[in-house]
Design an enzyme around this catalytic site. Structure first.
Site, mmCIF file in Angstrom:
data_model
loop_
_atom_site.group_PDB
_atom_site.id
_atom_site.type_symbol
_atom_site.label_atom_id
_atom_site.label_comp_id
_atom_site.label_asym_id
_atom_site.label_seq_id
_atom_site.Cartn_x
_atom_site.Cartn_y
_atom_site.Cartn_z
ATOM 1 C CG ASP A 171 -70.977 105.448 -38.237
ATOM 2 O OD1 ASP A 171 -70.538 105.214 -37.096
ATOM 3 O OD2 ASP A 171 -71.699 106.427 -38.500
ATOM 4 N N GLY A 228 -72.238 104.036 -33.510
ATOM 5 C CA GLY A 228 -72.790 103.264 -34.622
ATOM 6 C C GLY A 228 -74.273 103.062 -34.381
#
Lengths: 411, 411
Positions: free
Chosen positions: B145, B190
């Site tokens: 991420d 994400g």
């Protein structure tokens, strides 16, 4: 004097190797020195009917472009989904096409595709025979589904199989990390034939026994048996990995993702086809109340050039070259086919087969190659599949991503 | 006399590079000659509390195994999702752990993971300080991420970004072949930070302008604007390719896939979280009545070792080594961080940062790096991302699939 001219087309769904076959045809046309013009239909036979084609000879006389084309996924010439009518149904289309052929002094017509494309080759060559046209019509197979008759396997399948096996292996590693019960369902393409789903078995080696279960569309699927199978795997393992074909059907022959019991609707009442993996995810979730994930490999299994099989790429290039040799030998109304000479060492030969016996037939997995429990493949199927995913293509990268051909002509 | 002993653990979600960091820690421990024992916690701190660990020194004295570990995805030591309570809340757990440390003459504790893992490092080092334990606690970052504070980027992100960019490129080629209007929506991981979705932009080059639109969770998402954006792209192109973050939120801060208007239920009335891509697929389908497909990249974006970034793999290995050096320098309560020295040529340095200032903070994309229209990234974001996906890992293959480490100890 001896100058030849040809049209080459691509049709059906994309694969990571169909451009290798196109490169093979172009390369041989240029290399043999017999061709004055090498034309590419844009968007297949449908585009040709509308008069759309490219001159390929100049661009691909540079061998670096041949190499780049071999290493580009999807379809350089574009595709069409178009069932050519018979000449009795639509004589006008045949006249248009054969006028084009005459206008460009076409001697050979090469068509790279699956079942529908071979149907086009069969119809055009039959018509040519009736009107006594000397043009040769040669088909080159391709499909990730591996469901064409008359050939040991199809170009494009090996690369898709390598993508599936590698992804399955990586998903198994991903699923192993937590200390909890989980089921991971991987949905693989192949509506009626399970070859690509079966290729998931190639992920197994001395370090990995996943997939634990494999379900193929060739045999009826039972939800009760499926849940019992999972329960059995849970007796010895925490993480259960399952490969399923998108085309699973129940005992009544109904696709799982058409099953009303699991049919989903949005707030507007529209039916949502969620896919076989999602249907099974919900089923397992309700039965086991554990972590369940379904993964749809989606279009990447047919376009992931970055993990293509070198054997597939080499063979796909070679079969394109063989198609040109067959045309020069006077063959027409044929599809080029692979003939397996030996499993180990793996060797393959080429043959031109009567296309009319191949078109419109689906080649499925023989049931003897599916285990008795209908949840795995047999050793024979492994032996058949294993050679097809060997070797890696030495891809060129620029700026961190693969360097593929420009396809602005498709815009 | 000077002999050291350490525990190494991995925690959180897998990446293609977290084993490279583990390999770096092990390699440096062995190479420096200071360590008598190198232990690996199995399933992170949670496993250690239960007394589960492995002796790593013997296996990895063979450098071929170090190399193989560097090239294996997911987590060799397994993971846990476990928030360590504070020592005030649960003194017993701290006593258990520090008794283990004493029993094994532990001098150093290395923990490779994301936000929660850095929280563990912060808590253990704070407790050590209170009880005046000399043990050094060093964190090594990892997350696809890229949302950790204090480091230029995180190990693992570059490989995920390369997978996303390459897949996006291949999907664009796949979508270009038909002569019809189509919208392809690619959903990327994400939940709160859009770094990985932004990496889709790296698919663009002189031959490819997809993705045409990019939607990030850092700015509010408007369905009306989204449909207007697509309409505008259709003015010049047939095939519209869109990258969306799974974590898109509307103006009210509500996740799209929690939107009741699009919420789906199965026949039993259970809510089905179909994902942001599916929600948008239905929206576009209803608005444009054209071919629409949504693709969820799913777990492959975090475990696809076969398309890992060499820069990421090298840096992840290096930062593992740096963690050992920091511990030997007497540093504790720190996370190792990358400091970018230059974009072009790209160079990176290392620094040990106070972990208490990093844990539990999410680093998002600065809004200045998102275009005014909120549907693309700026040149600054390109410049930041581009170096991270460079180079390919020279992976070993056996029988057509990558050769990864055995992880039977996680069963």
């Amino acid at each position: 004097m001896n100058k030849r001219n040809c049209f080459i087309g691509q049709s059906g769904g994309p694969t990571a190797a169909i451009n290798a076959s196109l490169a093979g045809v172009i390369y041989e046309c240029i290399d043999c020195g017999e061709y004055e013009n090498v034309y590419g239909m844009v968007n297949g036979i449908k585009g040709l009917i509308e008069g759309k084609f490219l001159d390929l000879k100049e661009l691909f006389t540079d061998e670096r472009n041949i190499r780049k084309l071999r290493q580009s996924p999807a379809m350089y010439l574009g595709s069409c989904r178009y069932k050519l009518p018979t000449h009795e149904e639509d004589p006008q289309t045949y006249e248009t096409l054969f006028n084009y052929f005459e206008e460009h002094n076409i001697t050979d017509f090469f068509y790279i595709g699956g079942n529908d494309s071979m149907d086009t080759v069969a119809k055009l060559s039959a018509y040519a025979s009736i009107i006594q046209s000397p043009i040769r019509f040669v088909g080159v197979p391709k499909t990730i589904d591996n469901d064409l008759k008359g050939t040991d396997h199809t170009p494009g399948f090996g690369s898709a199989a390598k993508y599936v096996a590698t992804s399955m292996l990586e998903i198994a590693y991903d699923s192993a990390i937590y200390k909890l019960n989980s089921v991971t369902i991987v949905e693989i393409m192949g509506r009626n034939a399970g070859w690509l789903t079966a290729a998931a078995a190639l992920a197994r080696n001395e370090n990995n026994d996943a997939p634990d279960l494999i379900y193929l569309p060739e045999v009826p699927f039972s939800k009760e048996k499926f849940l019992a199978d999972i329960k059995k795997v849970f007796e010895t393992k925490r993480s259960v990995i399952i490969a399923v074909s998108e085309g699973l059907k129940d005992e009544k022959g109904q696709y799982l993702d058409a099953d009303s019991e699991f049919q989903q609707k949005d707030a507007f009442g529209h039916v949502i086809h969620s896919g076989t993996g999602k249907v099974l995810e919900n089923l397992v979730q309700q039965a086991f109340r554990c972590k369940v994930r379904s993964i749809e490999l989606n279009v990447l299994q047919r376009c992931a050039m970055h993990i293509a099989s070198a054997v597939d790429n080499d063979e796909s290039f070679a079969i394109g070259r063989e198609a040109v040799k067959a045309a020069m030998d006077g063959k027409t109304g044929v599809m080029m086919a692979f003939v397996r000479e030996s499993d180990e060492p793996y060797t393959i030969g080429f043959e031109a087969k009567d296309v009319s016996e191949i078109a419109n037939v689906e080649q499925k997995i023989p049931v003897e190659w599916i285990n008795e429990d209908h949840n795995d493949v047999t050793e024979e199927l492994y032996t058949y599949l294993r050679p097809l995913i060997q070797g890696e293509v030495d891809l060129e990268y620029e700026n961190g991503i693969p360097a593929y051909m420009n396809v602005d002509h498709l815009k």
